[in-house]
Design an enzyme around this catalytic site. Sequence first.
Site, mmCIF file in Angstrom:
data_model
loop_
_atom_site.group_PDB
_atom_site.id
_atom_site.type_symbol
_atom_site.label_atom_id
_atom_site.label_comp_id
_atom_site.label_asym_id
_atom_site.label_seq_id
_atom_site.Cartn_x
_atom_site.Cartn_y
_atom_site.Cartn_z
ATOM 1 N N ILE A 1 0.874 -1.108 -0.029
ATOM 2 C CA ILE A 1 0.167 0.065 -0.106
ATOM 3 C C ILE A 1 0.894 0.846 -0.003
ATOM 4 O O ILE A 1 1.974 1.507 0.288
ATOM 5 C CB ILE A 1 -1.142 -0.541 1.197
ATOM 6 C CG1 ILE A 1 0.001 -0.069 2.266
ATOM 7 C CG2 ILE A 1 -1.886 -1.002 1.004
ATOM 8 C CD1 ILE A 1 -1.164 -0.065 4.122
ATOM 9 N N ASP A 2 0.191 2.148 -0.190
ATOM 10 C CA ASP A 2 1.288 3.159 -0.601
ATOM 11 C C ASP A 2 1.510 4.370 0.682
ATOM 12 O O ASP A 2 1.434 3.805 2.050
ATOM 13 C CB ASP A 2 0.272 5.063 -1.676
ATOM 14 C CG ASP A 2 0.085 4.156 -2.872
ATOM 15 O OD1 ASP A 2 0.936 3.416 -3.248
ATOM 16 O OD2 ASP A 2 -1.168 5.032 -2.985
ATOM 17 N N LYS A 3 2.666 5.045 0.531
ATOM 18 C CA LYS A 3 3.540 5.201 1.849
ATOM 19 C C LYS A 3 2.357 5.735 2.653
ATOM 20 O O LYS A 3 2.073 5.877 3.266
ATOM 21 C CB LYS A 3 4.289 6.364 1.470
ATOM 22 C CG LYS A 3 5.043 7.466 2.221
ATOM 23 C CD LYS A 3 5.855 8.258 2.101
ATOM 24 C CE LYS A 3 6.541 9.156 2.670
ATOM 25 N NZ LYS A 3 7.619 10.696 2.768
ATOM 26 N N ARG B 1 -7.382 5.046 -5.663
ATOM 27 C CA ARG B 1 -6.899 6.743 -5.880
ATOM 28 C C ARG B 1 -7.179 7.279 -7.542
ATOM 29 O O ARG B 1 -7.899 8.682 -7.535
ATOM 30 C CB ARG B 1 -5.371 7.169 -6.096
ATOM 31 C CG ARG B 1 -5.287 6.926 -4.536
ATOM 32 C CD ARG B 1 -3.579 6.940 -3.904
ATOM 33 N NE ARG B 1 -2.911 8.408 -4.401
ATOM 34 C CZ ARG B 1 -1.912 8.535 -4.288
ATOM 35 N NH1 ARG B 1 -1.384 7.473 -4.063
ATOM 36 N NH2 ARG B 1 -1.388 9.616 -4.594
#
Length: 302
Positions: A138-140, A239
């Site tokens: 998962i993204d930062k 997103r």
Amino acid sequence: METYHLPINEELKGTRLDKALSDYLDGVSRSYLQKLIKEGYVTVNDRPEKASFKLNVQDRVMVTLPDEEPVDILPEDIPLDILYEDPELLVVNKPKGMVVHPSAGHSSGTLVNALLYHCSGQLSGINGVQRPGIVHRIDKDTTGALVVCKTDLAHQSLAAQLKEHSITRRYRAVVHHNIREDEGTVDAPIGRHPVDRKKMAVNYRNGKRAVTHYRVLERFGDYTYIECRLETGRTHQIRVHMSHIGHPLLGDEIYGPAKCPFRLQGQCLHAMVLGFLHPVTGEYLEFTAPLPEYFEQLLRKL
């Protein structure tokens, strides 16, 4: 070594060589590209140029990225919020701002550094030394549940479940504007953005199938609180899809508006529910990562 050819169109006309390359190559810093330009790894029309060279339409830009030197990843005593653990795997609740695995510019302080310490190095090796134990990411700035594999057997099982789209993944998000319908599905392929290589985009020519199901949990006038269920797992999928239908995530600095009315650190997105079949017992397990405090505070404000 990898070689890339950068197509120059009207939008890039007059752009500095180093900036155009930085926008095109995902994960490669501008300072590193300036170094490569100086060392002759970049040519324009078969000639070396300076980083400040202004590009023209139909210029032929070629960049060769030398092979990276292997980096030692050291265990670090970083606290982990562990939702579940057994000899085969563990499920962690990743905090905001933490990168999952080391990459250019992030050689320490990552989830992998913390996992190496916590698991005493006992992590699956299928994804190599840079990503031990990591099956999905998962993204930062996305928070929430992430499964990590200690054994290769667990890794192979979870990877197969991901490929079959049988893993349960439900996210919570706050998006811009009021979504009129109570629920819906975005079925649109995702691939690299044709110009900005740091971004993903809905790409009907070269993208891979991506499906996101969403439902409205609460409406706040200018914003909507939603749950998203992933059928596929493309990079930046939620997103990109929500931005594509005109409802970008609140705080998303890449796919949303330039200005955010709230003090947020990146997109308002939380991986809340994660469910899968245990690789050894075959039992279905499901875990819920509670909403982080910043998310709770935002909902109260709204």
